[in-house]
Design an enzyme around this catalytic site. Structure first.
Site, PDB file in Angstrom:
ATOM      1  CB  CYS A   1      24.555  -1.643  14.623  1.00 41.12           C
ATOM      2  SG  CYS A   1      25.997  -1.382  15.635  1.00 41.12           S
TER       3      CYS A   1
ATOM      4  N   GLY B   1      17.510   4.290   9.689  1.00 40.74           N
ATOM      5  CA  GLY B   1      18.519   4.110  10.735  1.00 40.74           C
ATOM      6  C   GLY B   1      19.919   4.110  10.146  1.00 40.74           C
TER       7      GLY B   1
ATOM      8  CG  ASP C   1       9.451  -0.223   5.781  1.00 47.09           C
ATOM      9  OD1 ASP C   1       9.098  -1.346   5.396  1.00 47.09           O
ATOM     10  OD2 ASP C   1      10.003  -0.026   6.884  1.00 47.09           O
TER      11      ASP C   1
ATOM     12  N   GLY D   1       5.838  -2.535   6.645  1.00 42.60           N
ATOM     13  CA  GLY D   1       5.943  -1.104   6.362  1.00 42.60           C
ATOM     14  C   GLY D   1       6.284  -0.295   7.600  1.00 42.60           C
TER      15      GLY D   1
ATOM     16  N   GLY E   1      -6.915  -3.795  -6.236  1.00 39.46           N
ATOM     17  CA  GLY E   1      -8.345  -3.465  -6.215  1.00 39.46           C
ATOM     18  C   GLY E   1      -8.962  -3.844  -4.875  1.00 39.46           C
ATOM     19  CB  ALA E   2      -7.684  -3.643  -1.409  1.00 34.83           C
TER      20      ALA E   2
ATOM     21  CB  VAL F   1       6.179 -13.536   2.831  1.00 34.33           C
ATOM     22  CG1 VAL F   1       5.887 -13.741   1.358  1.00 34.33           C
ATOM     23  CG2 VAL F   1       6.093 -14.850   3.585  1.00 34.33           C
TER      24      VAL F   1
ATOM     25  NE  ARG G   1      13.549  -7.605   5.861  1.00 30.36           N
ATOM     26  CZ  ARG G   1      13.766  -7.481   7.162  1.00 30.36           C
ATOM     27  NH1 ARG G   1      13.114  -6.564   7.859  1.00 30.36           N
ATOM     28  NH2 ARG G   1      14.602  -8.266   7.789  1.00 30.36           N
TER      29      ARG G   1
END
Ligand code: F6P
Length: 370
Positions: A73, A104, A134, A177, A192-193, A275, A277
């Site tokens: 809003c 916000g 986030d 995010g 493990g990226a 997805v 969220r």
């Protein structure tokens, strides 16, 4: 406190329902009437109030989203609009308001609760509850929804890793995010990226492309075939769109490896989007929502206002900024204005926490590519 209203605003977060349920049950147990406001501040302006009783909140703990609905809003930034909102709250004889939401939403709460704006109007006490996948809010270790979102990302990345490993492929996976890289950073560790890209690093498009290409080249040299897939997690706040990144990376990889079959080095892109969220809240988010809302309502009843119930703040707090709540040793009551100031610092990379996060990642990446 005779009448307490609850609203959820901004992007929904799994665990908001746990907070609504706890606020309703704790408020009623303390003798207050509880009203829900549908669709956040927009619903407040539309006078969309509903009574909340034990039956209304039964079984909602395990539902994602928010039973009250949510909205963004923009008009709420305007003082006359907030004056109208306070008049509506006064007409419903609301003494206390619980605002469940992110940056916000809590900005709206700060102004609603400001003594200068309330002036000679009906007194109103406002307490915020941090909820945003986030994890971009200052002075709280976690916000409601972060844990579920991380679990969703990890589940999706694990699936992608299976097919990436089978084909020795490179995947760029974009996660939500907004302007904050927290979800990208933490999920990169959890899956493990090989690389995490986040806006706080302040890298240029060229730097980012080189980072990915260097990572691919280094990972491809690993002796075990099963360790040669590349998972890059990109925060949505990194300004380069994922598709553009793919095009630039593919071109550079082709140039660096002219003898390779182009189809064998081509990257794949998955944007997880909304997805991340949705879905049933994790056990932790149910607990977090319940505990923060419990403290929020008890604090309102104890006369507090202009505060946020925070989960174990990750920085030292002077007493005028925050104190440990007497109702839960893990929950602090922190000044709403200080929360917004620290949020701004966090997002602009100016806080000690932001610097620590980015620095820790440099070290992790160095270690990964040794
Ligand atoms: O703030 C939560 C969030 O999901 C962000 O991660 C994302 O940038 C934004 O909301 C998306 O907002 P909307 O659902 O309004 O497109």
């Amino acid at each position: 406190m005779k009448r307490i209203a609850i609203l959820t605003s901004g992007g929904d977060a799994p665990g908001m329902n746990a907070a609504i349920r706890a606020a309703t049950l704790v408020g009623r147990a303390g003798g207050a009437e509880i009203l829900g406001i549908e669709r956040g501040y927009r619903g407040l302006l539309d006078d969309a109030f509903v009574e909340l009783g034990a039956n209304d909140v039964a079984g909602i703990l395990r539902e994602g989203g928010t039973i009250l609905g949510s909205a963004r809003c923009k008009e709420f930034h305007e003082r006359p609009v907030r004056d109208r909102a306070r008049e509506i709250l006064a007409r419903h004889a609301i003494d206390g308001l619980v605002v469940i939401g992110g940056n916000g939403s809590l900005t709206g709460a700060v102004h609603l609760a400001s003594p200068e704006e309330i002036g000679k109007g009906r007194p109103l006490k406002v307490i915020g509850v941090p909820a945003s996948i986030d994890n971009d809010l200052g002075l709280t270790g976690l916000s409601i929804g972060v844990d579920t979102a991380m679990n969703t990302i990890v589940e999706a990345c694990d699936k992608i890793a299976d097919t990436a490993t089978a084909h020795d492929r490179t995947f760029i996976i974009e996660v939500m995010g907004r302007d904050c890289g927290y979800l990208a950073m933490t999920s990169a560790i959890a899956v493990g990226a090989d690389l995490a890209l986040f806006p706080e690093a302040g890298k240029t498009e060229n730097d980012i492309v080189d980072q990915i290409v260097d990572t691919v080249m280094a990972v491809r040299k690993r002796p075990s075939r099963r360790a040669r897939r590349v998972i890059v997690i990109k925060a949505e706040g990194v300004a380069v769109p994922a598709d553009r990144l793919k095009t630039l990376v593919d071109a550079k990889l082709r140039a660096r490896t002219p003898d390779s079959d182009p189809s064998s080095i081509e990257t794949r892109v998955t944007v997880l989007g909304h997805v991340v969220r949705g879905g049933r809240p994790s056990a932790f988010d149910r607990l977090l929502g319940s505990r923060l809302a419990n403290v929020a309502v008890r604090s309102l009843a104890a006369g507090q206002t202009h505060k946020m119930a925070a989960w174990m703040p990750p920085v030292e707090l002077p007493e005028e900024v925050g104190t440990r709540s007497p109702f839960d040793p893990y929950v602090w009551l922190v000044d709403l204005g200080a929360v917004l100031a620290e949020t701004d610092n966090l997002l602009k990379g100016r806080s000690s926490l932001a610097r620590w996060r980015a620095g820790a990642f440099d070290e992790i990446e160095d270690a990964l590519l040794l």
